[in-house]
Design an enzyme around this catalytic site. Sequence first.
Site, PDB file in Angstrom:
ATOM      1  N   GLU A 200       0.943  -1.003  -0.117  1.00  0.00           N
ATOM      2  CA  GLU A 200      -0.033   0.007   0.122  1.00  0.00           C
ATOM      3  C   GLU A 200       1.032   1.397   0.059  1.00  0.00           C
ATOM      4  O   GLU A 200       2.088   1.298   0.537  1.00  0.00           O
ATOM      5  CB  GLU A 200      -0.813   0.018   1.361  1.00  0.00           C
ATOM      6  N   ARG A 297     -15.278  -8.095  15.028  1.00  0.00           N
ATOM      7  CA  ARG A 297     -15.426  -8.485  16.287  1.00  0.00           C
ATOM      8  C   ARG A 297     -15.438  -7.260  17.203  1.00  0.00           C
ATOM      9  O   ARG A 297     -15.610  -6.140  16.829  1.00  0.00           O
ATOM     10  CB  ARG A 297     -14.063  -9.249  16.757  1.00  0.00           C
TER      11      ARG A 297
HETATM   12  P1  ADP Z   1      -7.784  -3.486  18.456  1.00  0.00           P
HETATM   13  O1  ADP Z   1      -6.979  -3.261  19.488  1.00  0.00           O
HETATM   14  O2  ADP Z   1      -8.136  -2.367  17.570  1.00  0.00           O
HETATM   15  O3  ADP Z   1      -9.048  -4.186  18.979  1.00  0.00           O
HETATM   16  P2  ADP Z   1      -5.946  -5.087  17.455  1.00  0.00           P
HETATM   17  O4  ADP Z   1      -5.687  -5.341  15.814  1.00  0.00           O
HETATM   18  O5  ADP Z   1      -4.889  -4.300  18.309  1.00  0.00           O
HETATM   19  O6  ADP Z   1      -7.144  -4.538  17.327  1.00  0.00           O
HETATM   20  O7  ADP Z   1      -6.082  -6.430  18.292  1.00  0.00           O
HETATM   21  C1  ADP Z   1      -6.869  -6.584  19.393  1.00  0.00           C
HETATM   22  C2  ADP Z   1      -6.282  -7.689  20.077  1.00  0.00           C
HETATM   23  O8  ADP Z   1      -6.473  -9.169  19.479  1.00  0.00           O
HETATM   24  C3  ADP Z   1      -4.803  -7.756  20.437  1.00  0.00           C
HETATM   25  O9  ADP Z   1      -4.534  -8.082  21.711  1.00  0.00           O
HETATM   26  C4  ADP Z   1      -3.906  -8.607  19.501  1.00  0.00           C
HETATM   27  O10 ADP Z   1      -2.900  -9.036  19.982  1.00  0.00           O
HETATM   28  C5  ADP Z   1      -5.048  -9.539  18.989  1.00  0.00           C
HETATM   29  N1  ADP Z   1      -5.167  -9.922  17.776  1.00  0.00           N
HETATM   30  C6  ADP Z   1      -5.661  -9.256  16.798  1.00  0.00           C
HETATM   31  N2  ADP Z   1      -5.874  -9.939  15.628  1.00  0.00           N
HETATM   32  C7  ADP Z   1      -5.075 -11.059  15.827  1.00  0.00           C
HETATM   33  C8  ADP Z   1      -4.981 -12.236  15.034  1.00  0.00           C
HETATM   34  N3  ADP Z   1      -5.206 -12.268  13.790  1.00  0.00           N
HETATM   35  N4  ADP Z   1      -4.315 -13.551  15.977  1.00  0.00           N
HETATM   36  C9  ADP Z   1      -4.195 -13.284  17.245  1.00  0.00           C
HETATM   37  N5  ADP Z   1      -4.419 -12.105  17.944  1.00  0.00           N
HETATM   38  C10 ADP Z   1      -4.992 -11.185  17.313  1.00  0.00           C
HETATM   39  P1  ADP Z   2      -3.907  -4.391  11.665  1.00  0.00           P
HETATM   40  O1  ADP Z   2      -4.566  -5.325  11.060  1.00  0.00           O
HETATM   41  O2  ADP Z   2      -2.729  -4.841  12.089  1.00  0.00           O
HETATM   42  O3  ADP Z   2      -4.667  -3.501  12.455  1.00  0.00           O
HETATM   43  P2  ADP Z   2      -4.412  -2.059   9.803  1.00  0.00           P
HETATM   44  O4  ADP Z   2      -4.314  -2.299   8.151  1.00  0.00           O
HETATM   45  O5  ADP Z   2      -5.392  -1.794  10.596  1.00  0.00           O
HETATM   46  O6  ADP Z   2      -3.698  -3.474  10.367  1.00  0.00           O
HETATM   47  O7  ADP Z   2      -3.058  -0.890  10.131  1.00  0.00           O
HETATM   48  C1  ADP Z   2      -2.701  -0.915  11.340  1.00  0.00           C
HETATM   49  C2  ADP Z   2      -2.208   0.650  11.657  1.00  0.00           C
HETATM   50  O8  ADP Z   2      -0.951   0.827  10.560  1.00  0.00           O
HETATM   51  C3  ADP Z   2      -3.142   1.777  11.393  1.00  0.00           C
HETATM   52  O9  ADP Z   2      -3.929   1.959  12.468  1.00  0.00           O
HETATM   53  C4  ADP Z   2      -2.425   2.748  10.791  1.00  0.00           C
HETATM   54  O10 ADP Z   2      -1.599   3.290  11.930  1.00  0.00           O
HETATM   55  C5  ADP Z   2      -1.142   1.950  10.165  1.00  0.00           C
HETATM   56  N1  ADP Z   2      -1.435   2.157   8.612  1.00  0.00           N
HETATM   57  C6  ADP Z   2      -2.153   1.072   7.844  1.00  0.00           C
HETATM   58  N2  ADP Z   2      -2.227   1.380   6.698  1.00  0.00           N
HETATM   59  C7  ADP Z   2      -1.311   2.450   6.367  1.00  0.00           C
HETATM   60  C8  ADP Z   2      -0.913   3.345   5.499  1.00  0.00           C
HETATM   61  N3  ADP Z   2      -1.517   3.036   4.013  1.00  0.00           N
HETATM   62  N4  ADP Z   2      -0.422   4.384   5.515  1.00  0.00           N
HETATM   63  C9  ADP Z   2       0.243   4.714   6.744  1.00  0.00           C
HETATM   64  N5  ADP Z   2      -0.284   3.931   7.873  1.00  0.00           N
HETATM   65  C10 ADP Z   2      -0.774   3.164   7.777  1.00  0.00           C
END
Ligand code: ADP
Ligand code: ADP
Length: 668
Positions: A200, A297
């Site tokens: 990206e 979720r």
């Molecule tokens: P958010 O904090 O926005 O709910 P995160 O992507 O940070 O979303 O994930 C939340 C929690 O779930 C974190 O503790 C992360 O370690 C866990 N987590 C997220 N995606 C996965 C995955 N695919 N497998 C295992 N743990 C995950």
């Molecule tokens: P995850 O599943 O690990 O949460 P995301 O696609 O939601 O992955 O991205 C996690 C974080 O990475 C976002 O909250 C943002 O801070 C950063 N990020 C994601 N995409 C971009 C982008 N195209 N450019 C800059 N930062 C990004």
Amino acid sequence: MFKSVLIANRGEIACRIARTARRMGLNIVAVYSAADKDALHVRAADVAYPIGPAPAAESYLKIEKIINAAKASGAEAIHPGYGFLAENARFAEACVRAGIAFVGPPPTAIRLLGEKNRAKTLMAKAGVPVVPGYHGNDQRPATLKREADRLGYPVLIKAAAGGGGKGMRRVDRARDFLPALESAKREAEAAFGAGMMLVEKCIERPRHIEVQIIADQHGNVAHLFERDCSLQRRHQKVIEEAPAPGISADFRRRLCDAAVTAARAAHYVGAGTVEFIVDVANGIEAATFAFMEVNTRLQVEHPVTEFVTGQDLVEWQLRIAAGERLPRRQDKLALSGHAIEVRLYAEDPARGFMPQAGRLDRLRLPATRGPVRVDTGVAEGNTVTVHYDPMIAKLIAHGADRTAALAALSKALAQTEVAGIATNLGFLTALVEHPAFVGAELDTGLIGRLGDEIARLSASARDRLLACGVIASLLGGGETAGQAAGDPYSPWAERNGWTLTGPRRDALALTVAGAPVPAHILYRGAGRFAVELGGRPIELVDCWREGDRFTATVDGRPVEARVFDAGGDTVAVSAGRSVAFHRRSVAEEGGDERGASGAITAPMPGKIVAVAVKKGTLVKRGDPMIVLEAMKMEQTLAAPRDGRVAAVACRPGELVVEGALLAAIDGA
Ligand code: ADP
Ligand code: ADP
Ligand code: MG
């Protein structure tokens, strides 16, 4: 409504779900691994089933064991929480097959949205703006590289199946692309069992703003407004708030409409989050947004939404899973005030935020009351293990506006005491006090840019607190100060502090977080001291100790601290910060040379991911040698000095204990 629910999770989220289930009168079924048999989430349940050994792969991720527990208990529904199996379509299918309601979206929606590349293609078709990038099936490194070159650097490599910031790498130059791809892919394969990657365009100054959506089984979709999660460290959220500061009503409407469009395009059911990246390079007024992903979720940061909407999202989830309609229509939902959440982690900011495991010798959290809410899954005396996420608690505060919410949050942080294990408490405190955060100058790079400054602020705050701890333990009856016993005005202070030749200066060998810290105490007379740390004197006057309470004026500012013994250390806590130290013994004095001896040891238990050297390899200080995966992260262990690798004592895939010798370097 169901009569019972099994919670297929642990920690704070399992406790939080149990709270609502209890209020709704449901019978609560917990599952637990061997590490969790006395955990709070087990105590919060009516009945609990063991599902295997500590590693998640053998317990919380075992679909069959959880379904069996649900059948044995007669649970009518399974709530997966977040993490673990929450976004696992096979798990949702297994629930359906077993005739148990899965509290979440249908497996088809999980599968579709779980792959970032398929989700992006779908959203682009539905007219939701997406970040420019390559989301195709051709996964040859050369193809991905060509696409990255075409997009122009910087780019972001992401794991299609990714989550929690794992498997993600920013690449600034073409020549760094292939190694970054390889490392991201390896991390993704280890974490998600899938190595599909996408590329990206990297947005240079982004804010992360996401929209809470919720849909019932009858085709009704609503949003519960947005959250700003721009305060991130290495793509992991640290502080979240609702509503997003500074956005206009029109921007909010367009953003929330796009989220509802996204939910409809995916035939979504249940609670979910549509994440957007907002480009604020030209200020928030001129900002544009693009779809990033949908989390299918409940989100870690859902409490801020609950505060500003007055709704209980877990109740909504359960009602929807039971076939009920949305509890409220869109036009009956409104924003009220402002809420902010911080995530308190067992991690050491002084050592690259390395996750920490160990016993919580002390854990005092503010109570959930009025504008403050605390969600936790651990109690004092519990152990944070290496097997799971090291989050200790979430502190959430609400107020009529952002300023009021911040004030309540600062107070809650100041009331928090943790000892026995390093945490990010001091870092969070420094962050929420920082003018950039107070002024809501948010973007995802803020923490990175403030890192050094915050670290410096935290270090000087820590030193002032350490000075308090040192003087308090002196007053509290250390070996030289027995007679003083809490009375700084006793003759002891005068007698020992002053000699005929002038003020006395005592050397003190302290160990703070495992590292030696040379210190000196200067006795300045009645209740007045200076503690020299790193050559800088910290002046303390009006020192007073009573029990574990210590007060003084430190460098001109009044301080109230609590000082006590925990886990073999003396601990001082004050205003959302803590420091643990002890006075080094003679045996320890000679033992601090390990780093320079050329031994590479495991800083914590974990799994060896890669070994970059062999016996005989010549290394320079700082060269990467071994990659260890521990808790959430890959950590690269570097050569402590120049030399030749004399031995390699580990293999990829091997599990190692803390302190295990992994490799050794001979002098060059
Ligand atoms: P958010 O904090 O926005 O709910 P995160 O992507 O940070 O979303 O994930 C939340 C929690 O779930 C974190 O503790 C992360 O370690 C866990 N987590 C997220 N995606 C996965 C995955 N695919 N497998 C295992 N743990 C995950
Ligand atoms: P995850 O599943 O690990 O949460 P995301 O696609 O939601 O992955 O991205 C996690 C974080 O990475 C976002 O909250 C943002 O801070 C950063 N990020 C994601 N995409 C971009 C982008 N195209 N450019 C800059 N930062 C990004
Ligand atoms: Mg995300």
